[in-house]
Design a protein around this motif. Structure first.
Motif, mmCIF file in Angstrom:
data_model
loop_
_atom_site.group_PDB
_atom_site.id
_atom_site.type_symbol
_atom_site.label_atom_id
_atom_site.label_comp_id
_atom_site.label_asym_id
_atom_site.label_seq_id
_atom_site.Cartn_x
_atom_site.Cartn_y
_atom_site.Cartn_z
ATOM 1 N N SER A 38 0.821 -1.211 0.000
ATOM 2 C CA SER A 38 0.000 0.000 0.000
ATOM 3 C C SER A 38 0.857 1.264 0.000
ATOM 4 O O SER A 38 0.361 2.351 -0.299
ATOM 5 N N GLY A 39 2.163 1.125 0.334
ATOM 6 C CA GLY A 39 3.063 2.271 0.299
ATOM 7 C C GLY A 39 3.699 2.492 -1.049
ATOM 8 O O GLY A 39 4.556 3.364 -1.206
ATOM 9 N N LEU A 50 9.271 -3.343 -6.156
ATOM 10 C CA LEU A 50 9.663 -4.092 -7.341
ATOM 11 C C LEU A 50 9.874 -5.558 -7.009
ATOM 12 O O LEU A 50 10.590 -5.889 -6.060
ATOM 13 N N LEU A 51 9.256 -6.420 -7.804
ATOM 14 C CA LEU A 51 9.498 -7.850 -7.676
ATOM 15 C C LEU A 51 10.841 -8.164 -8.327
ATOM 16 O O LEU A 51 11.082 -7.814 -9.485
ATOM 17 N N VAL A 292 9.744 -11.672 1.519
ATOM 18 C CA VAL A 292 11.063 -11.204 1.952
ATOM 19 C C VAL A 292 11.317 -9.874 1.246
ATOM 20 O O VAL A 292 11.347 -9.815 0.005
ATOM 21 N N PHE A 293 11.478 -8.817 2.017
ATOM 22 C CA PHE A 293 11.609 -7.472 1.460
ATOM 23 C C PHE A 293 12.976 -6.877 1.799
ATOM 24 O O PHE A 293 13.505 -7.115 2.888
ATOM 25 N N VAL A 294 13.520 -6.099 0.866
ATOM 26 C CA VAL A 294 14.756 -5.348 1.107
ATOM 27 C C VAL A 294 14.447 -3.877 0.847
ATOM 28 O O VAL A 294 14.059 -3.501 -0.265
ATOM 29 N N PHE A 295 14.606 -3.055 1.877
ATOM 30 C CA PHE A 295 14.337 -1.624 1.784
ATOM 31 C C PHE A 295 15.661 -0.899 1.551
ATOM 32 O O PHE A 295 16.646 -1.136 2.264
ATOM 33 N N ARG A 296 15.665 0.013 0.575
ATOM 34 C CA ARG A 296 16.914 0.676 0.215
ATOM 35 C C ARG A 296 16.631 2.050 -0.394
ATOM 36 O O ARG A 296 15.630 2.241 -1.091
ATOM 37 N N ASN A 297 17.510 2.988 -0.154
ATOM 38 C CA ASN A 297 17.493 4.283 -0.850
ATOM 39 C C ASN A 297 18.442 4.185 -2.040
ATOM 40 O O ASN A 297 19.644 3.976 -1.856
ATOM 41 N N GLU A 298 17.893 4.337 -3.234
ATOM 42 C CA GLU A 298 18.694 4.206 -4.449
ATOM 43 C C GLU A 298 18.967 5.584 -5.053
ATOM 44 O O GLU A 298 18.093 6.450 -5.064
ATOM 45 N N VAL A 318 13.150 2.521 -2.551
ATOM 46 C CA VAL A 318 12.834 1.336 -3.341
ATOM 47 C C VAL A 318 12.681 0.153 -2.385
ATOM 48 O O VAL A 318 13.480 -0.023 -1.456
ATOM 49 N N VAL A 319 11.635 -0.629 -2.620
ATOM 50 C CA VAL A 319 11.405 -1.855 -1.850
ATOM 51 C C VAL A 319 11.498 -3.032 -2.814
ATOM 52 O O VAL A 319 10.729 -3.117 -3.780
ATOM 53 N N TYR A 320 12.453 -3.912 -2.587
ATOM 54 C CA TYR A 320 12.626 -5.099 -3.422
ATOM 55 C C TYR A 320 11.900 -6.277 -2.772
ATOM 56 O O TYR A 320 12.010 -6.497 -1.558
#
Length: 377
Positions: A38-39, A50-51, A292-298, A318-320
């Motif tokens: 939802s974010g 992104l998947l 399983v999510f990876v949160f990152r500032n790209e 970005v959320v992977y």
């Protein structure tokens, strides 16, 4: 009749308990998959969700490389016999005449010990005057002194020795066995040999970084790469500052994992699978392997490539998403590189929330039953 009323009372108590649990909410380790999605910018949020697939892996797994720039790599090795300001020389002069200039009476040679090269690069020799020493070899200095003295004494013989090299030194600090200031000598003219002179590194080699500061420039390299790529074993220069430190990168693991912690990198690169393994793997009673999510500032360059745009400006959230249950999900997670300051989050499975609801409800219902039994008595 009383039995029917009792069953109705118990049913009402069950409904009441479930309502209480639903209204109060249940404890959990973080947001659900639905809440994370939802974010997304697709849902008026501010993050790109992104998947992960092969294309995303190719773009997102780029990690900053360490190594020396051409300015460092193209510097030639210093000659071990080149004299510099601050060096200390020893001079011996022979004169084969009855009335010598420098040699004491009854002797055939005079020794001038510890003649230090001054800050301007000169030394003083009696009857020869000030002589430029810095930048010359001992042989060149010998010829200059000989030529100067020949004007006043026939056929003088001169020997020049380099006694100490304090003028060409480097400082080595940080995670080495022996920090200190070391002279650049024949065996220690390159970075690797100087590190060996300082006793080697005291942190695990696979996470040791070596930084060299030269004037206004600074570059770093992995300790292991220094030996794997000989072209980066740079020649040292007087005044270089060498600093050895342990890798300071880390990631944070949260959610349904074996442990929740800030985790330092244990190697130059860490994949998502290795990151999960470092914190004890997925919690088998709670984890949802599809979440399983990876949160990152790209940075904007990578973010634009990921989403196929050119108008993004500045750092982007970005959320992977890694789904380990897909046929190639484990391979994709193995190839996904974790970067410094990433947050790895594993959601809880829906069934675990259901279990929590039932447990909470029946725990509440048990209390209600006890109270009702007491009233009945």
């Amino acid at each position: 009749m009383k039995s029917n009323r009792w069953r109705l009372f118990k049913g009402a108590a069950l409904v009441t308990a479930l309502a209480v649990v639903a209204s109060c909410g249940l404890p959990r380790s973080g947001p659900t998959k639905t809440e994370i999605f939802s974010g997304s910018v697709m849902e008026s949020g501010d993050a790109f969700v992104l998947l992960v697939d092969d294309r995303v892996n190719l773009v997102a797994s780029v990690t900053p490389a360490l190594g020396f720039s051409a300015g460092f790599r193209n510097a030639g090795a210093l000659g071990s016999d080149t004299i510099r300001a601050g060096d200390v020389l020893g001079l011996t002069i022979w004169e084969n005449v009855r009335d010598p200039l420098l040699v004491p009476s009854g002797q055939n040679a005079t020794v001038l010990e510890e003649v230090q090269v001054d800050g301007s690069g000169f030394i003083f020799v009696p009857y020869a005057g000030r002589i430029r020493a810095a930048g010359n070899t001992p042989e060149a200095i010998r010829r200059i002194i000989t030529n100067k003295l020949e004007e006043q004494t026939p056929d003088p013989q001169v020997q020049v020795r380099r006694l100490a090299g304090d003028g060409a030194t480097v400082s080595v600090v940080g995670a080495v066995s022996a920090q200190g200031v070391y002279a650049i000598e024949r065996p220690t003219r390159t970075l690797s040999s100087m590190l060996a002179r300082a006793g080697g590194v005291t942190v695990p080699p696979e996470i040791a970084q070596v930084r060299v500061v030269r004037g206004d420039h600074s570059d770093a390299i992995w300790f292991e790469d220094l030996y794997a790529h000989p072209g980066h074993d740079i020649a040292l220069r007087a005044g270089d500052k060498i600093f050895v430190e342990q890798d300071t990168r880390s990631f944070t693991a949260l959610g349904a994992t074996g442990s929740q912690n800030r985790v330092p990198f244990e190697s130059q690169t860490i994949s998502a699978i290795e990151a999960i393994a470092q914190v004890g793997g997925l919690n088998t009673n709670l984890a949802d392997p599809t979440g399983v999510f990876v949160f990152r500032n790209e940075p904007e360059e990578i973010a634009n490539q990921l989403v196929g745009r050119t108008d993004l400006v500045g750092t982007q959230r970005v959320v992977y998403v890694l789904d380990l249950t897909r046929p190639n999900g484990m391979f994709l997670a193995r190839d996904f590189a974790i970067r410094d300051e990433d947050t790895v989050y594993v959601t809880e499975a829906p069934f675990s929330q259901f279990n929590k609801t039932i447990s909470a409800a029946f725990g509440t219902l048990g209390q209600v039953n006890s109270a009702a039994a007491a009233v009945g008595r």
